[in-house]
Motif scaffolding. Sequence first.
Motif, short mmCIF file in Angstrom:
data_model
loop_
_atom_site.label_atom_id
_atom_site.label_comp_id
_atom_site.label_asym_id
_atom_site.label_seq_id
_atom_site.Cartn_x
_atom_site.Cartn_y
_atom_site.Cartn_z
N THR A 15 0.84 -1.20 0.00
CA THR A 15 0.00 0.00 0.00
C THR A 15 0.87 1.25 0.00
O THR A 15 0.63 2.19 -0.75
CB THR A 15 -0.94 0.00 1.22
N VAL A 16 1.90 1.26 0.81
CA VAL A 16 2.80 2.41 0.90
C VAL A 16 3.72 2.47 -0.32
O VAL A 16 4.11 3.55 -0.76
CB VAL A 16 3.65 2.33 2.20
N HIS A 17 4.05 1.32 -0.90
CA HIS A 17 5.08 1.24 -1.93
C HIS A 17 4.76 2.01 -3.22
O HIS A 17 5.68 2.50 -3.87
CB HIS A 17 5.38 -0.22 -2.28
N ALA A 18 3.50 2.14 -3.58
CA ALA A 18 3.16 2.87 -4.80
C ALA A 18 3.82 4.25 -4.73
O ALA A 18 3.71 4.94 -3.71
CB ALA A 18 1.65 3.00 -4.93
N PRO A 19 4.53 4.67 -5.78
CA PRO A 19 5.33 5.89 -5.70
C PRO A 19 4.59 7.13 -5.17
O PRO A 19 5.14 7.85 -4.33
CB PRO A 19 5.81 6.11 -7.13
N ASN A 20 3.38 7.37 -5.63
CA ASN A 20 2.67 8.56 -5.16
C ASN A 20 2.32 8.45 -3.68
O ASN A 20 2.42 9.42 -2.93
CB ASN A 20 1.41 8.81 -5.98
N ARG A 21 1.93 7.26 -3.24
CA ARG A 21 1.59 7.08 -1.82
C ARG A 21 2.85 7.14 -0.96
O ARG A 21 2.81 7.68 0.15
CB ARG A 21 0.81 5.78 -1.62
N LYS A 52 -7.37 10.36 -4.72
CA LYS A 52 -7.41 8.92 -4.97
C LYS A 52 -6.41 8.20 -4.06
O LYS A 52 -6.74 7.20 -3.43
CB LYS A 52 -7.08 8.65 -6.44
N HIS A 53 -5.19 8.71 -3.97
CA HIS A 53 -4.18 8.04 -3.17
C HIS A 53 -4.42 8.22 -1.68
O HIS A 53 -4.18 7.30 -0.90
CB HIS A 53 -2.79 8.53 -3.58
N VAL A 54 -4.92 9.37 -1.27
CA VAL A 54 -5.26 9.58 0.13
C VAL A 54 -6.39 8.63 0.54
O VAL A 54 -6.37 8.07 1.64
CB VAL A 54 -5.63 11.06 0.40
N ALA A 55 -7.34 8.40 -0.34
CA ALA A 55 -8.45 7.48 -0.04
C ALA A 55 -7.91 6.07 0.22
O ALA A 55 -8.37 5.39 1.15
CB ALA A 55 -9.46 7.47 -1.18
#
Length: 106
Positions: A15-21, A52-55
């Motif tokens: 979940t954290v790994h996605a670059p934007n997140r 989207k990423h905050v959600a």
Amino acid sequence: MNAEPPDPLEGFDATVHAPNRLRICALLDTAGEAEFGLVQQQLGFSASVLSKHVAVLMDAGYVEQRKAVRDTRQRVWLHLTRRGRAAYRGHLAALRAIVGPSDPAP
């Protein structure tokens, strides 16, 4: 009985790994709390991409938001939860374990 130290790779968090997140978590870990518009500006995201990423982070229990009226406008502030901070820092430890120690160039 000797307990083995925890495997840092167990901290890898998809979940954290996605670059934007990952960038959102890094900013919030440093800032503590930041207004949505500031996060958007600092990271260069559109409002819809940030939302989207905050959600996703909120659904995981990693980010919470606080709403308040300031200058007659509703503002949203974001912050990492304890769980989110632990997930982010555990993920960083896992990444460091994967890439190994950094060796300064001669």
